[in-house]
Design a protein around this motif. Structure first.
Motif, PDB file in Angstrom:
ATOM      1  N   SER A   1       0.921  -1.261   0.045  1.00 14.23           N
ATOM      2  CA  SER A   1      -0.090  -0.121  -0.094  1.00 14.23           C
ATOM      3  C   SER A   1       1.127   1.149   0.095  1.00 14.23           C
ATOM      4  CB  SER A   1      -0.911   0.114   1.371  1.00 14.23           C
ATOM      5  OG  SER A   1      -0.405   0.171   2.205  1.00 14.23           O
ATOM      6  N   THR A   2       0.256   2.485  -0.203  1.00 13.27           N
ATOM      7  CA  THR A   2       1.088   3.683  -0.079  1.00 13.27           C
ATOM      8  C   THR A   2       0.545   4.506   0.999  1.00 13.27           C
ATOM      9  OG1 THR A   2      -1.020   4.625  -1.375  1.00 13.27           O
ATOM     10  CG2 THR A   2       1.213   3.890  -2.621  1.00 13.27           C
ATOM     11  N   GLY A   3      -0.057   3.925   2.078  1.00 17.73           N
ATOM     12  CA  GLY A   3      -0.312   4.608   3.401  1.00 17.73           C
ATOM     13  C   GLY A   3       0.949   4.826   4.111  1.00 17.73           C
ATOM     14  N   ALA A   4       0.584   5.452   5.092  1.00 16.07           N
ATOM     15  CA  ALA A   4       1.543   5.949   6.316  1.00 16.07           C
ATOM     16  C   ALA A   4       2.089   4.840   6.921  1.00 16.07           C
ATOM     17  CB  ALA A   4       1.008   7.081   7.232  1.00 16.07           C
TER      18      ALA A   4
ATOM     19  N   PRO B   1       5.868   8.075  -4.423  1.00  9.22           N
ATOM     20  CA  PRO B   1       4.866   8.322  -3.211  1.00  9.22           C
ATOM     21  C   PRO B   1       5.191   7.931  -1.955  1.00  9.22           C
ATOM     22  CG  PRO B   1       4.017   7.959  -5.143  1.00  9.22           C
ATOM     23  CD  PRO B   1       5.377   7.594  -5.600  1.00  9.22           C
ATOM     24  N   GLN B   2       5.804   6.739  -1.982  1.00  9.30           N
ATOM     25  CA  GLN B   2       6.245   6.052  -0.642  1.00  9.30           C
ATOM     26  C   GLN B   2       7.542   7.027   0.004  1.00  9.30           C
ATOM     27  OE1 GLN B   2       4.122   4.226   0.556  1.00  9.30           O
ATOM     28  NE2 GLN B   2       5.220   2.179   0.461  1.00  9.30           N
ATOM     29  N   VAL B   3       8.200   7.557  -0.794  1.00  8.13           N
ATOM     30  CA  VAL B   3       9.791   8.212  -0.422  1.00  8.13           C
ATOM     31  C   VAL B   3       8.743   9.519   0.113  1.00  8.13           C
ATOM     32  CG1 VAL B   3      11.599   9.653  -1.151  1.00  8.13           C
ATOM     33  CG2 VAL B   3      11.231   7.223  -1.751  1.00  8.13           C
ATOM     34  N   LYS B   4       7.861  10.085  -0.745  1.00 11.10           N
ATOM     35  CA  LYS B   4       7.527  11.455  -0.175  1.00 11.10           C
ATOM     36  C   LYS B   4       6.626  11.084   1.246  1.00 11.10           C
ATOM     37  CE  LYS B   4       5.260  13.959  -3.221  1.00 11.10           C
ATOM     38  NZ  LYS B   4       4.422  14.280  -4.358  1.00 11.10           N
ATOM     39  N   SER B   5       6.045  10.068   1.456  1.00 10.48           N
ATOM     40  CA  SER B   5       5.256   9.824   2.623  1.00 10.48           C
ATOM     41  C   SER B   5       6.143   9.650   3.834  1.00 10.48           C
ATOM     42  CB  SER B   5       4.436   8.660   2.378  1.00 10.48           C
ATOM     43  OG  SER B   5       3.864   8.071   3.514  1.00 10.48           O
ATOM     44  N   ARG B   6       7.307   8.870   3.613  1.00  8.46           N
ATOM     45  CA  ARG B   6       8.136   8.789   4.788  1.00  8.46           C
ATOM     46  C   ARG B   6       8.818   9.957   5.161  1.00  8.46           C
ATOM     47  NH1 ARG B   6       5.751   5.668   7.431  1.00  8.46           N
ATOM     48  NH2 ARG B   6       7.411   5.601   8.927  1.00  8.46           N
TER      49      ARG B   6
END
Length: 445
Positions: free
Chosen positions: A142-145, A203-208
């Motif tokens: 997933s792309t969630g937090a 998007p994962q990098v941006k989220s983390r």
């Protein structure tokens, strides 16, 4: 999707006999990981020195872990009392016979530099050393937090070889060091080349990054080429799947031996967190290493197909899809060239190429040549090609002024659609349009 569902989907890779027991084990580790992350966030918000807050025993454990990581050629990266790990591995051109890789990329870059083409795969004005062939490994899909990146890898093409750089999150509490190490090696003029990176990895990098943005540099703006879109465009009708491993095998001739599938990454990372043994991740590290190097080969393979320089025999479908791609980006001469190449195949492959060529020729004002292409499409089609019939009806009515002939083609197209078993919404609208055309033509007759 919850963790149990993810593990169920990975069951084929993991050969789990006691699924419930292992799922509970992973959930426990995941809870521990979340707890550690919350603790470190609290300390960071309160301005507590993380290094001073560690006991002597914790320091000793960290030193033991550093020694273990060094055995896998990963070295510590210290930041704000945290420790992440990095590895740089060079695949020298002289020792691996990869010199043609740099030559191929230089040739591709030269072609883009000499052209005025605006295309998603263009690396015009981008030095080869600034192209990062990029991939990540995460604790979920997933792309969630709640999903964490634990490995960032990328390959660069240097003068003396291919350098693979990998950043590894050794502990959930060290995410700032992990992200800082990556960003200190990432420049504003870097250009990412990924496989589904636009939709997933970045998007994962941006989220983390959002969790540690007060401690690390901002994310730079950069160019991004996503090769998954190109692979799907060229091969979604040819291959059973456009997963990188399948594209590697079918189109690049790369066959992995004893590869650890990426779907195993979450479970293996949880095992590592539980045991503090880096060997759990050795297979995933090598998998990531191969992924980023394969992206170089894939970029070369697709680019060579675009410029008719591929050593592999291309299919009619590849020529058609590349032609459509160039047509959409305004490169009509290159589109025409690919359509013409596509017409040189057998009946099943060439009919669509003749149709696409006809549409382009009509757009360019070459109506009679377009008519010949539509007629050739009809001859090469195993069943009546409805769109070619419609185009022929238009040409006969508006260009040749032969109303009877136009009515004939419209009637043939209408009958072909009516015989079809799948009267979908678009087909029903097409039938309605043809019926209006037939009424108008009949009145003219």
């Amino acid at each position: 999707m919850n963790l149990k569902s993810k593990l169920q989907r990975m069951k084929g890779h993991m050969n789990l006999e006691k699924e419930n027991k292992d799922s509970v084990h992973v959930k426990q580790i995941q809870a521990e990981m979340k707890s550690q992350k919350e603790q470190i966030d609290v300390k960071q918000n309160k301005g507590i020195d993380l290094d001073e807050s560690m006991s002597k025993t914790e320091h000793e454990l960290d030193n033991d872990l550093i020694v273990k990581w060094k055995k896998l050629e990963f070295f510590p990266y210290h930041f704000e009392g945290q420790v992440a790990y990095q590895r740089r591995k060079l695949y020298a051109f002289s020792s691996t016979g990869l010199m043609n890789v740099r030559e191929s990329l230089e040739e591709i870059s030269q072609r883009w530099e000499c052209s005025n083409i605006t295309h998603p795969l263009s690396n015009k004005d981008v030095p080869l050393s600034r192209m990062l062939f990029f991939d990540t490994e995460t604790t979920g899909l997933s792309t969630g937090a709640g999903n964490t990146i634990f490995l960032i890898g990328y390959a660069r093409v240097l003068d003396n070889g291919i350098e693979v750089v990998q950043h590894l999150l050794g502990d959930p509490a060290s995410e700032a060091a992990f992200m800082h190490g990556f960003l200190m090696d990432f420049r504003e003029d870097d250009y990412l080349v990924s496989y589904n990176g636009k939709a997933f990895d970045w998007p994962q990098v941006k989220s983390r990054h959002a969790f540690v943005r007060n401690l690390v540099p901002r994310l730079p703006a950069f160019g991004h080429i996503d090769l998954l879109h190109a692979a799907r465009r060229l091969w979604k009708h040819e291959l059973p799947s456009c997963r990188l491993s399948i594209v590697e095998q079918e189109k690049l001739g790369i066959k992995r031996v004893n590869d650890t599938p990426g779907s195993m990454a979450p479970l293996l990372y949880y095992d590592y967190l539980h045991d503090k043994d880096p060997k759990h991740l050795e297979g995933i590290i090598e998998h990531n290493d191969q992924d980023v190097r394969s992206l170089i080969d894939l970029y070369i393979a697709i680019s060579n197909r675009l410029f008719h320089k591929s050593n592999d025999e291309m299919t009619a479908n590849e020529h058609i899809q590349i032609g459509r791609w160039f047509e959409q980006t305004g490169s009509l001469d290159l589109a025409k060239l690919h359509y013409e190449k596509g017409t040189m195949f057998d009946r099943n492959g060439s009919s669509e190429a003749f149709f696409r060529l006809g549409v382009l020729l009509k757009k360019l004002g070459n109506v009679m040549e377009a008519k010949d292409s539509f007629l050739s499409c009809m001859k090469m089609s195993a069943i009546p090609h409805v769109q070619s019939l419609i185009e022929l009806a238009k040409i006969e009515e508006h260009h040749d002024k032969d109303v009877n002939r136009a009515y004939f083609y419209a009637k043939e197209a209408h009958a072909a659609l009516k015989r079809g078993t799948r009267l979908t919404g678009p087909n029903q609208r097409t039938i309605a349009d043809i019926e209006k055309r037939m009424i108008r033509l009949k009145q003219k007759i």
